[in-house]
Design a protein around this motif. Structure first.
Motif, PDB file in Angstrom:
ATOM      1  N   LEU A   1       0.833  -1.207   0.000  1.00 43.82           N
ATOM      2  CA  LEU A   1       0.000   0.000   0.000  1.00 43.82           C
ATOM      3  C   LEU A   1       0.869   1.259   0.000  1.00 43.82           C
ATOM      4  CD1 LEU A   1      -2.686   1.491   0.212  1.00 43.82           C
ATOM      5  CD2 LEU A   1      -2.705   1.007   2.670  1.00 43.82           C
ATOM      6  N   THR A   2       1.959   1.237   0.775  1.00 44.25           N
ATOM      7  CA  THR A   2       2.882   2.378   0.828  1.00 44.25           C
ATOM      8  C   THR A   2       3.499   2.636  -0.545  1.00 44.25           C
ATOM      9  OG1 THR A   2       3.418   1.825   3.131  1.00 44.25           O
ATOM     10  CG2 THR A   2       4.905   3.353   2.001  1.00 44.25           C
ATOM     11  N   LEU A   3       3.917   1.569  -1.215  1.00 43.32           N
ATOM     12  CA  LEU A   3       4.501   1.706  -2.554  1.00 43.32           C
ATOM     13  C   LEU A   3       3.482   2.272  -3.547  1.00 43.32           C
ATOM     14  CD1 LEU A   3       6.490  -1.662  -2.812  1.00 43.32           C
ATOM     15  CD2 LEU A   3       7.459   0.648  -2.587  1.00 43.32           C
ATOM     16  N   GLN A   4       2.226   1.849  -3.440  1.00 43.18           N
ATOM     17  CA  GLN A   4       1.174   2.363  -4.328  1.00 43.18           C
ATOM     18  C   GLN A   4       0.973   3.860  -4.122  1.00 43.18           C
ATOM     19  OE1 GLN A   4      -2.180  -0.170  -3.420  1.00 43.18           O
ATOM     20  NE2 GLN A   4      -1.612  -1.705  -4.940  1.00 43.18           N
ATOM     21  N   GLN A   5       1.014   4.298  -2.868  1.00 44.69           N
ATOM     22  CA  GLN A   5       0.811   5.723  -2.575  1.00 44.69           C
ATOM     23  C   GLN A   5       2.003   6.572  -3.021  1.00 44.69           C
ATOM     24  OE1 GLN A   5      -2.001   6.530  -2.238  1.00 44.69           O
ATOM     25  NE2 GLN A   5      -2.994   6.144  -0.293  1.00 44.69           N
ATOM     26  N   ILE A   6       3.209   6.043  -2.852  1.00 41.80           N
ATOM     27  CA  ILE A   6       4.400   6.765  -3.323  1.00 41.80           C
ATOM     28  C   ILE A   6       4.339   6.916  -4.840  1.00 41.80           C
ATOM     29  CG2 ILE A   6       6.905   6.596  -3.638  1.00 41.80           C
ATOM     30  CD1 ILE A   6       7.036   5.225  -0.882  1.00 41.80           C
TER      31      ILE A   6
ATOM     32  N   SER B   1      -2.589  10.778  -1.136  1.00 38.31           N
ATOM     33  CA  SER B   1      -1.287  10.103  -1.147  1.00 38.31           C
ATOM     34  C   SER B   1      -0.300  10.766  -0.200  1.00 38.31           C
ATOM     35  CB  SER B   1      -0.709  10.077  -2.560  1.00 38.31           C
ATOM     36  OG  SER B   1      -1.530   9.342  -3.429  1.00 38.31           O
ATOM     37  N   VAL B   2      -0.190  12.094  -0.302  1.00 37.18           N
ATOM     38  CA  VAL B   2       0.769  12.836   0.532  1.00 37.18           C
ATOM     39  C   VAL B   2       0.423  12.711   2.013  1.00 37.18           C
ATOM     40  CG1 VAL B   2       1.629  15.140   1.096  1.00 37.18           C
ATOM     41  CG2 VAL B   2       1.384  14.466  -1.297  1.00 37.18           C
ATOM     42  N   LEU B   3      -0.872  12.844   2.336  1.00 38.29           N
ATOM     43  CA  LEU B   3      -1.293  12.778   3.738  1.00 38.29           C
ATOM     44  C   LEU B   3      -1.153  11.374   4.325  1.00 38.29           C
ATOM     45  CD1 LEU B   3      -4.527  14.970   3.503  1.00 38.29           C
ATOM     46  CD2 LEU B   3      -2.402  15.594   4.670  1.00 38.29           C
ATOM     47  N   SER B   4      -1.243  10.363   3.470  1.00 44.71           N
ATOM     48  CA  SER B   4      -1.212   8.989   3.974  1.00 44.71           C
ATOM     49  C   SER B   4       0.199   8.477   4.250  1.00 44.71           C
ATOM     50  CB  SER B   4      -1.887   8.047   2.972  1.00 44.71           C
ATOM     51  OG  SER B   4      -1.112   7.939   1.789  1.00 44.71           O
ATOM     52  N   LEU B   5       1.200   9.039   3.567  1.00 45.99           N
ATOM     53  CA  LEU B   5       2.551   8.495   3.676  1.00 45.99           C
ATOM     54  C   LEU B   5       3.140   8.522   5.098  1.00 45.99           C
ATOM     55  CD1 LEU B   5       4.130   9.628   0.286  1.00 45.99           C
ATOM     56  CD2 LEU B   5       3.562   7.303   1.029  1.00 45.99           C
ATOM     57  N   PRO B   6       3.021   9.630   5.854  1.00 41.61           N
ATOM     58  CA  PRO B   6       3.551   9.597   7.235  1.00 41.61           C
ATOM     59  C   PRO B   6       2.892   8.502   8.071  1.00 41.61           C
ATOM     60  CG  PRO B   6       3.084  11.850   6.566  1.00 41.61           C
ATOM     61  CD  PRO B   6       2.505  10.967   5.514  1.00 41.61           C
ATOM     62  N   PHE B   7       1.580   8.361   7.927  1.00 41.41           N
ATOM     63  CA  PHE B   7       0.809   7.345   8.644  1.00 41.41           C
ATOM     64  C   PHE B   7       1.284   5.942   8.258  1.00 41.41           C
ATOM     65  CE2 PHE B   7      -2.899   4.469   8.191  1.00 41.41           C
ATOM     66  CZ  PHE B   7      -3.235   4.315   9.529  1.00 41.41           C
ATOM     67  N   LEU B   8       1.479   5.715   6.971  1.00 47.57           N
ATOM     68  CA  LEU B   8       1.886   4.394   6.488  1.00 47.57           C
ATOM     69  C   LEU B   8       3.314   4.052   6.908  1.00 47.57           C
ATOM     70  CD1 LEU B   8       0.354   4.425   2.886  1.00 47.57           C
ATOM     71  CD2 LEU B   8      -0.361   3.024   4.820  1.00 47.57           C
ATOM     72  N   PHE B   9       4.214   5.037   6.831  1.00 46.36           N
ATOM     73  CA  PHE B   9       5.595   4.803   7.263  1.00 46.36           C
ATOM     74  C   PHE B   9       5.638   4.423   8.741  1.00 46.36           C
ATOM     75  CE2 PHE B   9       7.156   7.573   3.608  1.00 46.36           C
ATOM     76  CZ  PHE B   9       7.704   6.500   2.926  1.00 46.36           C
TER      77      PHE B   9
ATOM     78  N   THR C   1       5.107  -1.927  13.201  1.00 48.71           N
ATOM     79  CA  THR C   1       4.735  -3.348  13.160  1.00 48.71           C
ATOM     80  C   THR C   1       5.919  -4.262  12.844  1.00 48.71           C
ATOM     81  OG1 THR C   1       4.105  -3.154  10.815  1.00 48.71           O
ATOM     82  CG2 THR C   1       2.357  -2.861  12.465  1.00 48.71           C
ATOM     83  N   GLY C   2       7.050  -3.653  12.514  1.00 45.32           N
ATOM     84  CA  GLY C   2       8.237  -4.443  12.198  1.00 45.32           C
ATOM     85  C   GLY C   2       8.259  -4.979  10.778  1.00 45.32           C
TER      86      GLY C   2
END
Length: 323
Positions: A45-50, A193-201, A207-208
């Protein structure tokens, strides 16, 4: 470009709905195929948003797409949209690890019920009798199908039901932010996308999952077939986001869920044939048929309701040609 407000043309509405339906159906199978080889769904999901953020940014630089400059005030308004979006997709991806495609689609068809209940709570009034009955039919089908599901997975079912809740909140918020703020599909995608990236990182680190997921990804990309599926997943993620935002802005949150229900008919049938993992039981099959019938009935009821009550919305500027 015509009037700046008013009912969108039938062609525009149908184009948005059809595009979303095709993209949504394809995305389920692409993600399922990818997750069968790569279990790190949050990294995916992170890769999709980037990829989404970068393509929109370079699209603007190259003059392919238009959007206004990033606004902190707008970002604050859209933060809840981003949170619900990522929660929806994250739980949906998690559920696909343990639920077969036909049952996943059946559970996701509960979204119209959730949207309808949320609408009542938000003061939109009681829905017509046919709409209510069709939603009950959908829910009954899910229950019957679940009782006959040999591959019942409590974790997968819980993840899918949680995804339904977040998708409902997400669709309602997108409809409000898109119509009231006059944002285009591309602008909504970029903010999301921009707003979600900090949350996803934060999630993948807490979670490791990171950095182990990247080393696994690096090893997997040595396989050409995996690399192709990954690339298709990233591209389809962008296309799905755009068509979902577009359909919701041009039509409504309910129309978007109707399209999702209808595309599920084809996905359910294909799910029994492709990717495997489905043991057919009479009860399960009966429930899926009832669920699908309820979805078609619901779509017809909403179509008839919309014909009686025209809806005024702000058009999506990105949906019109600029040339």
């Amino acid at each position: 470009m015509g009037a700046e407000a008013g009912e969108p043309s039938s062609f525009l509405s149908l184009s948005a709905a059809f595009s979303y339906g095709i993209a949504s159906m394809a995305m389920v199978f692409v993600n399922k195929a990818l997750l069968m080889q790569y279990v790190h769904s949050m990294t995916l999901l992170t890769l999709q948003q980037i990829a989404t953020a970068l393509i929109i940014h370079f699209g603007q630089v190259l003059g392919v797409s238009k959007r206004n400059e990033f606004s902190i005030a707008t970002g604050k308004k859209l933060l809840p949209v981003s949170i619900f979006y990522n929660a929806n997709v994250a739980f949906a991806l998690a559920s696909l690890k343990g639920v077969n495609i036909p049952m996943y689609i059946a559970i996701k068809r509960l979204t119209p019920l959730a949207v309808m209940v949320a609408g009542c709570l938000l003061g939109k009034g009681k829905p017509p009798t046919q709409v209510s009955l069709s939603v009950i039919c959908i829910a009954t089908g899910v229950l019957i199908a679940a009782l006959g599901d040999f591959s019942f997975d409590l974790y997968g079912y819980s993840m899918a039901l949680t995804s339904v809740f977040f998708q409902t909140m997400y669709l309602i918020l997108v409809e409000k932010s898109g119509a009231e703020d006059g944002l285009s599909s591309v602008e909504l995608m970029f903010y999301n996308s921009v707003l979600s990236l900090p949350f996803l990182f934060f999630i993948i680190i807490a979670t490791g999952e990171f950095p182990h997921s990247l080393s696994v990804l690096s090893d997997k990309t040595a396989s050409l077939s995996f690399s192709v599926i990954l690339l298709v997943s990233l591209v389809m993620g962008i296309i799905l986001n755009f068509t979902m935002f577009w359909c919701t802005i041009v039509n409504s949150a309910l129309t978007t869920t109707i399209v999702g229900v209808l595309k599920g008919v084809g996905s359910t049938m294909l799910g029994f044939i492709l990717l495997g993992g489905v043991e057919v039981h009479t009860l399960n099959l009966t429930g899926l048929v009832i669920n699908t019938f309820g979805g078609i009935w619901y779509s017809y009821a909403k179509y008839m309701q919309k014909r009686k009550i025209p809806r005024k919305i702000a058009p999506d500027v990105e949906a019109h040609p600029h040339k």
